[in-house]
Scaffold this motif. Sequence first.
Motif, PDB file in Angstrom:
ATOM      1  N   SER A   1       0.807  -1.226   0.000  1.00 39.59           N
ATOM      2  CA  SER A   1       0.000   0.000   0.000  1.00 39.59           C
ATOM      3  C   SER A   1       0.838   1.272   0.000  1.00 39.59           C
ATOM      4  CB  SER A   1      -0.922   0.012   1.229  1.00 39.59           C
ATOM      5  OG  SER A   1      -0.154  -0.029   2.423  1.00 39.59           O
ATOM      6  N   ASN A   2       2.159   1.150  -0.122  1.00 40.84           N
ATOM      7  CA  ASN A   2       3.007   2.343  -0.097  1.00 40.84           C
ATOM      8  C   ASN A   2       3.103   3.036  -1.443  1.00 40.84           C
ATOM      9  OD1 ASN A   2       4.477   0.311  -1.293  1.00 40.84           O
ATOM     10  ND2 ASN A   2       6.244   0.467   0.072  1.00 40.84           N
ATOM     11  N   CYS A   3       2.360   2.543  -2.434  1.00 37.94           N
ATOM     12  CA  CYS A   3       2.279   3.202  -3.737  1.00 37.94           C
ATOM     13  C   CYS A   3       0.938   2.834  -4.359  1.00 37.94           C
ATOM     14  CB  CYS A   3       3.435   2.777  -4.649  1.00 37.94           C
ATOM     15  SG  CYS A   3       3.495   1.008  -5.003  1.00 37.94           S
ATOM     16  N   PRO A   4       0.350   3.709  -5.161  1.00 35.07           N
ATOM     17  CA  PRO A   4      -0.974   3.417  -5.724  1.00 35.07           C
ATOM     18  C   PRO A   4      -0.939   2.470  -6.917  1.00 35.07           C
ATOM     19  CG  PRO A   4      -0.245   5.560  -6.468  1.00 35.07           C
ATOM     20  CD  PRO A   4       0.797   5.076  -5.487  1.00 35.07           C
ATOM     21  N   PHE A   5       0.205   2.311  -7.555  1.00 30.93           N
ATOM     22  CA  PHE A   5       0.286   1.510  -8.770  1.00 30.93           C
ATOM     23  C   PHE A   5       0.577   0.047  -8.431  1.00 30.93           C
ATOM     24  CE2 PHE A   5       4.082   4.062  -7.990  1.00 30.93           C
ATOM     25  CZ  PHE A   5       5.076   3.111  -7.821  1.00 30.93           C
ATOM     26  N   TYR A   6       0.056  -0.834  -9.292  1.00 23.13           N
ATOM     27  CA  TYR A   6       0.325  -2.254  -9.126  1.00 23.13           C
ATOM     28  C   TYR A   6       1.484  -2.718  -9.989  1.00 23.13           C
ATOM     29  CZ  TYR A   6      -2.530  -2.656 -13.398  1.00 23.13           C
ATOM     30  OH  TYR A   6      -3.038  -2.511 -14.663  1.00 23.13           O
ATOM     31  N   ARG A   7       1.802  -1.945 -11.012  1.00 25.70           N
ATOM     32  CA  ARG A   7       2.895  -2.328 -11.903  1.00 25.70           C
ATOM     33  C   ARG A   7       3.584  -1.082 -12.432  1.00 25.70           C
ATOM     34  NH1 ARG A   7       1.592  -6.313 -16.788  1.00 25.70           N
ATOM     35  NH2 ARG A   7       0.276  -4.565 -17.412  1.00 25.70           N
ATOM     36  N   CYS A   8       4.895  -1.196 -12.580  1.00 25.82           N
ATOM     37  CA  CYS A   8       5.672  -0.144 -13.223  1.00 25.82           C
ATOM     38  C   CYS A   8       6.498  -0.781 -14.326  1.00 25.82           C
ATOM     39  CB  CYS A   8       6.592   0.547 -12.212  1.00 25.82           C
ATOM     40  SG  CYS A   8       7.741   1.725 -12.978  1.00 25.82           S
ATOM     41  N   THR A   9       6.500  -0.151 -15.488  1.00 30.60           N
ATOM     42  CA  THR A   9       7.295  -0.610 -16.624  1.00 30.60           C
ATOM     43  C   THR A   9       8.424   0.374 -16.883  1.00 30.60           C
ATOM     44  OG1 THR A   9       5.365  -1.656 -17.652  1.00 30.60           O
ATOM     45  CG2 THR A   9       7.243  -1.195 -19.076  1.00 30.60           C
TER      46      THR A   9
END
Length: 565
Positions: free
Chosen positions: A315-323
Amino acid sequence: MSTPQDMDVEILVIGAGPTGLGAATRLHQHNHPSWMVVDGFSQPGGLARSERTREGFLFDLGGHVIFSHYKYFDQLLEHAVGKGDDAWSTIERVSFVWIKDRYVPYPFQNNLSVLDVEDQIFCLEGLIDANMRASSSHGRQPSNFDEWMVHVMGEGVTSMFMRPYNFKVWAIPPTNMQWEWLGDRTQPIDLKASMKNVLRGRRAPAPKASFRFPQHGGTGSIWSSIAQLLPQERIHYRGKVVGLDLEGKHVTLQDGTRIRYQACISTMPLDYTLRLIGEEEMAGKLFYSSSHVIGIGLRGKIPHGRKCWLYYPESNCPFYRCTCFSTYAKSNCPPAETKLPTIRVAGDPSQPPSEPKGGPYWSLMFEVSESPLKKVNKDTIVEETIQGALNVHLIRPEDEIVSVYHRRLPHGYPTPTIIRDQVLRETLPLLKSKGFWSRGRFGSYKYEVANQDHSLMMGVEAVDNILFGATEVTLEHPKLVAQSKNTDLTYTPPPPPAPVADEMAMDADAVSQGQQSDEQVTKKPKAAGTQPPTAAAQDAAKVKSESKPMAASGDDSATNQAMEV
């Protein structure tokens, strides 16, 4: 101002994304004389489009990479985009899960040795319990996706990674989802190997997987190139469908144009189609999530090595994936000599912009899901994403951000809920009986066959079903197409059609504005059956003549079926 008028076409294709272009390509390959594509956007590609910021950074509308289950798909892409290193980058998949302030190689469940001892014990106990349950379950199947996770991976892996990650992806609790959609998207667990790796402090060998990506133009360039293979007068953009009459077999566009058809292949979201025909209750039973795609362009050299995409369950970032999008192709960023101002320093948005200066540059692309069960503030999500990237050490406070991109996709993921299949069994055959083939990522709502190759082939197979009664293998047998390479259908460029005096010809500008000459209105399209048989038609007849679904051959890249979402 032009006056909308009625038009007639034998086969109408709604949507110029992968499915619609697959259908159009097949119609063109068959030399069919009377077809048309309408699309509400100003360019082809649908959800597989790419967009470039004014500073020159390119971003896809989500994490798209090319994995193929079909010979037809491979041949078409090579014909449209080209072959070899000039056209494609070949990239080794390097993926990690960021959890507990460390990178765990993907797949998480095979690399528990990277975790702290207590977490290792928690996960191994769960794996042992799952293994024991499996041996005594007597074939009992899980009732939902959450049960499947615990059944296969144990409570440790499920609670640490699978459950929170999948909620971030789908924006719906896994208890509301079925599990049959998984196919080959999840790596199996070898309990003995996992225990040995933990005891020896070793990582599991990385899955040998690579993928292709266009050297220029992003994923969207694939679909623009395919669209260029087609007669341009048959593709009409900025033509959103706002009305549908199934009994009268016509659609109404936003400008008032009415198009009558004999058969229609639609890639509109099925829930939208159902609402157009007054089936509000049935439409409400289909669940989907929206997607926010956020991109940032930065000055400097990428500090993440060969990493491709990274998963974030916490939960420390809103995104589930980063490319790491600049890794895919050099042209995804502006040239180093391009001078750009720093619009903000990552850790201090209050700093004023700097004077323009040169690169090099790199970029990151983030994905955030949204639904009624997982709210997102569109006004603050970009700032939350940048802060999240700082929290998980993707960027540093002193990094210079030179470009920011944000696009919200109202329809992002078609969710395989527990009740989805019941809705599809009732609606898809009913629509087809009315001459309306609802196909594609959202047209058929089958996420298990919603990658780009699946989507294109749904369009191809729908055409063959309409013209020849051939089996729609991808729609009807998703498990079969996931197992191995499908080689029965092949793509070859169509020969030039013989001159036909009464062949319908439509002017793209006139159609998009609802205009058509009296001569065009009165012309009668030549029947499809009078065309000479093409190689494509022979392929389709072969599929139809099989007493079972299309045969599948061995696939050397069977281990390459990574998650594309």
